[in-house]
Design an enzyme around this catalytic site. Sequence first.
Site, PDB file in Angstrom:
ATOM      1  N   GLU A 180      39.898 126.090  29.171  1.00 60.25           N
ATOM      2  CA  GLU A 180      40.748 126.869  30.076  1.00 60.25           C
ATOM      3  C   GLU A 180      41.038 128.268  29.580  1.00 60.25           C
ATOM      4  OE1 GLU A 180      41.160 123.753  29.654  1.00 60.25           O
ATOM      5  OE2 GLU A 180      41.211 122.904  31.664  1.00 60.25           O
ATOM      6  N   HIS A 189      50.335 115.196  33.709  1.00 61.46           N
ATOM      7  CA  HIS A 189      49.706 115.591  34.964  1.00 61.46           C
ATOM      8  C   HIS A 189      50.719 115.834  36.066  1.00 61.46           C
ATOM      9  CE1 HIS A 189      46.159 113.976  32.932  1.00 61.46           C
ATOM     10  NE2 HIS A 189      45.445 114.662  33.797  1.00 61.46           N
TER      11      HIS A 189
END
Lengths: 402, 426
Positions: A138, A207
Site C-alpha cells: 500500500e 477490517h
Amino acid sequence: MAARIHGGAATALSTFNPKKLVAPSRTNLPAARSSKRCIVAGGGSDASKKSLSVRHSQKLIANAAVATKAETSATTGTGHELLLFEALQEGLEEEMDRDPHVCVMGEDVGHYGGSYKVTKGLADKFGDLRVLDTPICENAFTGMGIGAAMTGLRPVIEGMNMGFLLLAFNQISNNCGMLHYTSGGQFTIPVVIRGPGGVGRQLGAEHSQRLESYFQSIPGIQMVACSTPYNAKGLMKAAIRSENPVILFEHVLLYNLKEKIPDEEYICNLEEAEMVRPGEHITILTYSRMRYHVMQAAKTLVNKGYDPEVIDIRSLKPFDLYTIGNSVKKTHRVLIVEECMRTGGIGASLTAAINENFHDYLDAPVMCLSSQDVPTPYAGTLEEWTVVQPAQIVTAVEQLCQ
Amino acid sequence: MATSFSATLPLHGSQENRLLLPPIRLAPPPSSFLGSTRSLTIPSSRRLYHAHASRRSPVVGVQEVVKEKKVTNSLLITKEEGLVLYEDMILGRSFEDMCAQMYYRGKMFGFVHLYNGQEAVSTGFIKLLTQSDSVVSTYRDHVHALSKGVSARAVMSELFGKVTGCCRGQGGSMHMFSKEHNMLGGFAFIGEGIPVATGAAFTSKYKREVLKQDCDDVTVAFFGDGTCNNGQFYECLNMAALYKLPIIFVVENNLWAIGMSHLRSTSDPEIWKKGPAFGMPGVHVDGMDVLKVREVAKEAVTRARRGEGPTLVECETYRFRGHSLADPDELRDAAEKAKYAARDPITALKKYLVENKLANEGELKTIEKKIDELVEEAVEFADASPQPGRSQLLENVFADPKGFGIGPDGRYRCEDPKFTEGTAQV
C-alpha cells in the site's frame, strides 16, 4: 430518500437548466443535486415541488439497517436503476472515457474486477496499465500514484479495505497532503483515494475501521463519504475532476443499495452537504451508513410526533457549515450520529465546529452518538452494541427535545 | 527468479493494450552491460546462488570496463564534458560550504544536510539527463537540485526562507522542488521519495504505452544506505522490475546514517546484491570517481530509455561533514575520514583533466572563480529578497482552494477577502 435541494432553493429552481453538466456552484445548486425523481427529468414546476414534500416522508428506508432496495415512487420515467457499486463503476468509467490520464491502481482492481466489483470490466476495456493490478504494498503504490499525479496522470487509488491504507499513512499524510504546499504550489496531486471502510458484518476488528478520524487532520486533503448510488457516482466524478487530493469513503454494507439515477451526466459538489429530510424540531447530522439508521429512527420519530431534519454531511473535510448552520439556526438542537469512534472522530470535530460557530443558536448542548471506543468485536451481538442503533437515536432525540 | 518477467498470460485474450509484460520467452534476451561481452540477463537461480561467491556474476564492478577503455588509449570524456563536470562539482562544493557559513551566521535554520564529498554521484548521473527526465532525492538535496538546473539563487533563497526561493520559502532545505527542471523533491523522511520516483517512471511508461506519446523520460531516485533497510525501498524495487519502469535507483552509500554505521544495521551490507533478488541488475561503483559513476550511469540510463527496466546502482561514497549541521560527527573514525578525504572527487577529476591534457590549471581556476562569484551573488540575492507575507499563508495548501470549504455565511472560505490576506478563518 430523495436528495433534497438545499440552500437557495427558491432562486435555484428558477435558474435550473437540465443541460448544465458542471458541478453546481453556489448559485446554480439544484440542477445536479436535486432529487432524481422530479427536477432532473422535467422542470422545476411548483407542482412537482409540492409533491416532492409529500413524497419524502414515504420514502424512508424500511426496517433493515441496510436497505437493498430503496422504495421507488412514481418517477417521470427517465433514469436507470443500479446498485451503488455499479454507480461508482459508471462514474469511474465515464471519467476514464473522458480523460485518458485517469487511471486506476490497487490490489485486484484489474483482472479480478475489484474486491467489491467497483472496477469490474474496466481492465478489459482500458487495458492492464490503465487499470493496474498492484502487488500488496500500500505505501509504495499509494506513493506511486502520487508520483504519477505529480507528473501528469490522474490516478484513482483503491484501498481494498480502507483499513489497509493505514500502511499508506506515510504517503497520504506527507506526500499527498503536503507536497503541493512544500513545493510552493508547483506540483498538484489530483489523486482520488477510495475504498470501503466502516463496520461490516462480523468482519473483525482490523477490517471494520473508520479511517476518516485518522485522516481528518491532514492538511491539504479533502474527504467525502458517499451513501447513495446517486451521490456515489456524483462524488466519484467530482473527486476525479478535482485538482485536490480527495479521499472517498465508501461503506462495505452499502454497495448493494439500489436506486434510480439520472441518465444524463451529473456531478455532486465535493464541499456541500445533502439535505435528506427537512424538518423543524431537531437537526440530525450524519454520514455514510448511519444515514440509514437515522432514517429508520426518523420513521419512528415521525410517528411519535417529532419532525427531525436530517442532513447527510457528505463532506467530512471540510464541513459545509452553511447548510449545517442554516439548519441549526432553524431547529436550535443538534444530534450527530456517526459510526466513527467517540474519541477524536468526525463527530468530535463537528461538535467543536458547531459550538464555535453557532453557539448562540443552540438551545441544548450538541449531542454526539458515535461508536464505542472498542475494537470491533467479532461476535454479532457485541458488534451490534459498538455501533449506534436506531433505538438509541430515538432516545437521544426525545432527550434533546424535552 | 528466472521467471520473474514471464508473467501469466493475459486472461482475456491478447489485446494490444493489455500486454504489460513481454510474452514468455524460452530464453531471456541477452543484453550486454557495460560494453562487456558478458551477457547480463535476468539472473537464473543458478547464477544468483553464485553471485554471492564470485564477481564473475551478471553484476559487475566497473573497474574492468574502465581498464578496458584505458587500454585502447581513448579517454572517457572530452574537454567540454570534463569542464562541465568540473564546474558542476565545484558548484556543489562551494554552495554547500557557503550554506555552512550562512547557517552559523543565522541566515538559515532547522535541519540542513550537506553533500560535501558526494558530488561525484550527483554530477555523474544528473549531467547525463535531459530537462524532461526526473530526479527524486532526499533531504540531502541541494546539490541534486543544482545539478538538475535549479539556479543557485533559487536554492539559496529557499534556504533563507524567502519568497524568491524555488518553493516560495514554504519547503526549506529538505524540499527542493522544481517543475521546470523536473526536480521532484526533496523529502524529509527517508524512503518516502522512492515511491514518488516510481510513480514518475510509471507516468513515462504510461505516456508511451497508453497515450502513445514519444516518451523515453527516465527517473533517477537518489537515497542512502539507511534507506536500504526500509520497506518502501523493497516494495519499489519489486514494482519497478515487475512493470519494467524506466527508473534508476541510486544508493549513495556513505556508510553512515546519522550515527548508525551501515555495517551495524544491515545484515548483508552489499546493497548492489539486492537488485538481482528482484530481477534487475545491481552494480557497485566507486562513488568518489565521477568518471566511473558516469560510465555506469550511461549504461543504466540507456537501459531505461530502451525500455529494459530498472537498475540498482550502489555508489560507495562518503560525506565529509556530519549528517547535518547539527551533528557533531564524533562517532566516525578520523582514519576513515582521512582515507576518503584523500579520494576527494574534485581533486581526482582535476588531476585527471590536467594529466590527460584536457584542461590546464588556469582554466580550472577560472571556473572556480566563476562559481565563487555565482555563489556570492546567490547569497546577496537571497539576502535582498523579501520574506513571505501573511498573504501567502493559506495559498498552495490546496490546488483548488475551494477545498477549504463553505463558511457559515454561505460563501466559500477562499472567497473571503481575508483569505488573500492570510487571516481568514479556515
